[in-house]
Design a protein around this motif. Sequence first.
Motif, PDB file in Angstrom:
ATOM      1  N   GLN A  15       0.820  -1.205   0.000  1.00 47.74           N
ATOM      2  CA  GLN A  15       0.000   0.000   0.000  1.00 47.74           C
ATOM      3  C   GLN A  15       0.854   1.256   0.000  1.00 47.74           C
ATOM      4  OE1 GLN A  15      -2.535  -0.701   3.394  1.00 47.74           O
ATOM      5  NE2 GLN A  15      -4.089  -1.728   2.152  1.00 47.74           N
ATOM      6  N   ASN A  16       1.996   1.208   0.693  1.00 48.64           N
ATOM      7  CA  ASN A  16       2.909   2.340   0.704  1.00 48.64           C
ATOM      8  C   ASN A  16       3.460   2.599  -0.695  1.00 48.64           C
ATOM      9  OD1 ASN A  16       5.708   3.584   0.900  1.00 48.64           O
ATOM     10  ND2 ASN A  16       5.015   3.821   3.028  1.00 48.64           N
ATOM     11  N   LEU A  17       3.906   1.553  -1.367  1.00 49.91           N
ATOM     12  CA  LEU A  17       4.416   1.695  -2.722  1.00 49.91           C
ATOM     13  C   LEU A  17       3.327   2.164  -3.674  1.00 49.91           C
ATOM     14  CD1 LEU A  17       6.673   1.455  -4.797  1.00 49.91           C
ATOM     15  CD2 LEU A  17       6.119  -0.979  -5.000  1.00 49.91           C
ATOM     16  N   GLN A  18       2.143   1.623  -3.530  1.00 50.67           N
ATOM     17  CA  GLN A  18       1.016   2.027  -4.374  1.00 50.67           C
ATOM     18  C   GLN A  18       0.758   3.526  -4.241  1.00 50.67           C
ATOM     19  OE1 GLN A  18      -2.853   0.625  -3.126  1.00 50.67           O
ATOM     20  NE2 GLN A  18      -3.644   0.725  -5.204  1.00 50.67           N
ATOM     21  N   ALA A  19       0.769   4.045  -3.028  1.00 49.66           N
ATOM     22  CA  ALA A  19       0.528   5.473  -2.802  1.00 49.66           C
ATOM     23  C   ALA A  19       1.606   6.323  -3.455  1.00 49.66           C
ATOM     24  CB  ALA A  19       0.457   5.758  -1.307  1.00 49.66           C
ATOM     25  N   ARG A  20       2.859   5.896  -3.365  1.00 50.05           N
ATOM     26  CA  ARG A  20       3.966   6.642  -3.971  1.00 50.05           C
ATOM     27  C   ARG A  20       3.832   6.681  -5.497  1.00 50.05           C
ATOM     28  NH1 ARG A  20       9.579   5.688  -0.813  1.00 50.05           N
ATOM     29  NH2 ARG A  20       8.768   5.497   1.296  1.00 50.05           N
ATOM     30  N   ILE A  21       3.449   5.556  -6.072  1.00 47.20           N
ATOM     31  CA  ILE A  21       3.322   5.483  -7.530  1.00 47.20           C
ATOM     32  C   ILE A  21       2.128   6.300  -8.012  1.00 47.20           C
ATOM     33  CG2 ILE A  21       2.830   3.923  -9.454  1.00 47.20           C
ATOM     34  CD1 ILE A  21       4.520   1.822  -7.926  1.00 47.20           C
ATOM     35  N   GLU A  22       1.016   6.173  -7.335  1.00 51.08           N
ATOM     36  CA  GLU A  22      -0.176   6.912  -7.749  1.00 51.08           C
ATOM     37  C   GLU A  22      -0.011   8.413  -7.545  1.00 51.08           C
ATOM     38  OE1 GLU A  22      -3.610   4.896  -6.116  1.00 51.08           O
ATOM     39  OE2 GLU A  22      -3.378   3.269  -7.586  1.00 51.08           O
ATOM     40  N   ALA A  23       0.905   8.825  -6.651  1.00 53.14           N
ATOM     41  CA  ALA A  23       1.191  10.252  -6.443  1.00 53.14           C
ATOM     42  C   ALA A  23       1.843  10.882  -7.668  1.00 53.14           C
ATOM     43  CB  ALA A  23       2.080  10.433  -5.215  1.00 53.14           C
ATOM     44  N   ILE A  24       2.487  10.064  -8.513  1.00 52.57           N
ATOM     45  CA  ILE A  24       3.090  10.611  -9.737  1.00 52.57           C
ATOM     46  C   ILE A  24       2.189  10.384 -10.955  1.00 52.57           C
ATOM     47  CG2 ILE A  24       5.463  10.423  -8.892  1.00 52.57           C
ATOM     48  CD1 ILE A  24       5.761   7.962 -10.786  1.00 52.57           C
ATOM     49  N   GLY A  25       0.961   9.962 -10.705  1.00 57.67           N
ATOM     50  CA  GLY A  25      -0.028   9.859 -11.771  1.00 57.67           C
ATOM     51  C   GLY A  25      -0.071   8.551 -12.534  1.00 57.67           C
ATOM     52  N   VAL A  26       0.465   7.497 -11.949  1.00 53.81           N
ATOM     53  CA  VAL A  26       0.457   6.189 -12.612  1.00 53.81           C
ATOM     54  C   VAL A  26      -0.488   5.263 -11.841  1.00 53.81           C
ATOM     55  CG1 VAL A  26       1.840   4.173 -13.243  1.00 53.81           C
ATOM     56  CG2 VAL A  26       2.801   6.474 -13.479  1.00 53.81           C
ATOM     57  N   ASN A  27      -1.371   4.614 -12.558  1.00 56.60           N
ATOM     58  CA  ASN A  27      -2.309   3.670 -11.940  1.00 56.60           C
ATOM     59  C   ASN A  27      -1.615   2.356 -11.611  1.00 56.60           C
ATOM     60  OD1 ASN A  27      -4.543   5.392 -12.110  1.00 56.60           O
ATOM     61  ND2 ASN A  27      -4.938   4.761 -14.206  1.00 56.60           N
ATOM     62  N   THR A  28      -2.070   1.735 -10.526  1.00 56.90           N
ATOM     63  CA  THR A  28      -1.534   0.447 -10.105  1.00 56.90           C
ATOM     64  C   THR A  28      -2.670  -0.556  -9.965  1.00 56.90           C
ATOM     65  OG1 THR A  28      -1.766   0.975  -7.768  1.00 56.90           O
ATOM     66  CG2 THR A  28       0.349   1.505  -8.786  1.00 56.90           C
ATOM     67  N   VAL A  29      -2.290  -1.819  -9.933  1.00 61.53           N
ATOM     68  CA  VAL A  29      -3.232  -2.898  -9.655  1.00 61.53           C
ATOM     69  C   VAL A  29      -2.645  -3.689  -8.496  1.00 61.53           C
ATOM     70  CG1 VAL A  29      -4.296  -5.021 -10.530  1.00 61.53           C
ATOM     71  CG2 VAL A  29      -4.001  -3.056 -12.052  1.00 61.53           C
ATOM     72  N   ILE A  30      -3.478  -3.924  -7.476  1.00 59.80           N
ATOM     73  CA  ILE A  30      -3.055  -4.709  -6.311  1.00 59.80           C
ATOM     74  C   ILE A  30      -3.742  -6.069  -6.362  1.00 59.80           C
ATOM     75  CG2 ILE A  30      -3.212  -4.902  -3.788  1.00 59.80           C
ATOM     76  CD1 ILE A  30      -1.284  -2.783  -4.447  1.00 59.80           C
ATOM     77  N   LYS A  31      -2.949  -7.117  -6.200  1.00 56.68           N
ATOM     78  CA  LYS A  31      -3.492  -8.466  -6.082  1.00 56.68           C
ATOM     79  C   LYS A  31      -3.204  -8.921  -4.654  1.00 56.68           C
ATOM     80  CE  LYS A  31      -3.225 -13.139  -7.917  1.00 56.68           C
ATOM     81  NZ  LYS A  31      -2.463 -14.044  -8.785  1.00 56.68           N
ATOM     82  N   ASN A  32      -4.251  -9.027  -3.869  1.00 52.46           N
ATOM     83  CA  ASN A  32      -4.112  -9.356  -2.460  1.00 52.46           C
ATOM     84  C   ASN A  32      -4.474 -10.822  -2.228  1.00 52.46           C
ATOM     85  OD1 ASN A  32      -4.266  -9.610   0.324  1.00 52.46           O
ATOM     86  ND2 ASN A  32      -4.923  -7.491   0.601  1.00 52.46           N
ATOM     87  N   ASN A  33      -3.462 -11.667  -2.227  1.00 52.04           N
ATOM     88  CA  ASN A  33      -3.681 -13.095  -2.025  1.00 52.04           C
ATOM     89  C   ASN A  33      -4.013 -13.428  -0.579  1.00 52.04           C
ATOM     90  OD1 ASN A  33      -3.135 -13.870  -4.746  1.00 52.04           O
ATOM     91  ND2 ASN A  33      -0.978 -13.457  -4.334  1.00 52.04           N
ATOM     92  N   ILE A  34      -3.695 -12.519   0.346  1.00 55.05           N
ATOM     93  CA  ILE A  34      -4.020 -12.744   1.753  1.00 55.05           C
ATOM     94  C   ILE A  34      -5.533 -12.729   1.929  1.00 55.05           C
ATOM     95  CG2 ILE A  34      -3.844 -11.819   4.102  1.00 55.05           C
ATOM     96  CD1 ILE A  34      -1.086 -10.682   3.273  1.00 55.05           C
ATOM     97  N   GLN A  35      -6.180 -11.666   1.439  1.00 56.53           N
ATOM     98  CA  GLN A  35      -7.629 -11.567   1.564  1.00 56.53           C
ATOM     99  C   GLN A  35      -8.327 -12.667   0.774  1.00 56.53           C
ATOM    100  OE1 GLN A  35      -8.704  -7.563   0.479  1.00 56.53           O
ATOM    101  NE2 GLN A  35      -8.039  -6.731   2.440  1.00 56.53           N
ATOM    102  N   SER A  36      -7.814 -12.961  -0.410  1.00 58.52           N
ATOM    103  CA  SER A  36      -8.420 -14.022  -1.220  1.00 58.52           C
ATOM    104  C   SER A  36      -8.352 -15.359  -0.501  1.00 58.52           C
ATOM    105  CB  SER A  36      -7.704 -14.129  -2.573  1.00 58.52           C
ATOM    106  OG  SER A  36      -7.838 -12.955  -3.306  1.00 58.52           O
ATOM    107  N   GLY A  37      -7.222 -15.649   0.118  1.00 61.93           N
ATOM    108  CA  GLY A  37      -7.065 -16.904   0.840  1.00 61.93           C
ATOM    109  C   GLY A  37      -7.953 -16.991   2.059  1.00 61.93           C
ATOM    110  N   GLN A  38      -8.077 -15.863   2.762  1.00 63.72           N
ATOM    111  CA  GLN A  38      -8.925 -15.867   3.953  1.00 63.72           C
ATOM    112  C   GLN A  38     -10.382 -16.091   3.584  1.00 63.72           C
ATOM    113  OE1 GLN A  38      -7.851 -12.105   5.696  1.00 63.72           O
ATOM    114  NE2 GLN A  38      -6.300 -13.032   6.993  1.00 63.72           N
ATOM    115  N   LEU A  39     -10.821 -15.482   2.487  1.00 58.76           N
ATOM    116  CA  LEU A  39     -12.202 -15.678   2.055  1.00 58.76           C
ATOM    117  C   LEU A  39     -12.473 -17.124   1.674  1.00 58.76           C
ATOM    118  CD1 LEU A  39     -12.773 -12.438  -0.062  1.00 58.76           C
ATOM    119  CD2 LEU A  39     -13.778 -13.002   2.155  1.00 58.76           C
ATOM    120  N   ALA A  40     -11.451 -17.779   1.141  1.00 54.01           N
ATOM    121  CA  ALA A  40     -11.611 -19.177   0.739  1.00 54.01           C
ATOM    122  C   ALA A  40     -11.345 -20.147   1.889  1.00 54.01           C
ATOM    123  CB  ALA A  40     -10.665 -19.479  -0.419  1.00 54.01           C
TER     124      ALA A  40
END
Length: 72
Positions: A15-40
């Motif tokens: 999330q920290n890296l995502q915020a830094r990248i989006e601050a310069i105007g570049v979109n990111t995609v996050i794949k959160n395998n932790i949440q996906s695994g917990q849901l399953a």
Amino acid sequence: MGLIKIFSGTEVLAQNLQARIEAIGVNTVIKNNIQSGQLAGFRTADQAVEVFIQEVDFGKVNPVIEEFRLSI
């Protein structure tokens, strides 16, 4: 062109890296395998959150990535 993975690690760092990248105007995609695994109903490793960007944005984002890696 497609997505490229630029980071794999903990949710907080991703999330920290995502915020830094989006601050310069570049979109990111996050794949959160932790949440996906917990849901399953599965337990996942701590290094299970990935950050992706468009391949064409790599040149613009690379200095941000390097600064981020030096700070962790």
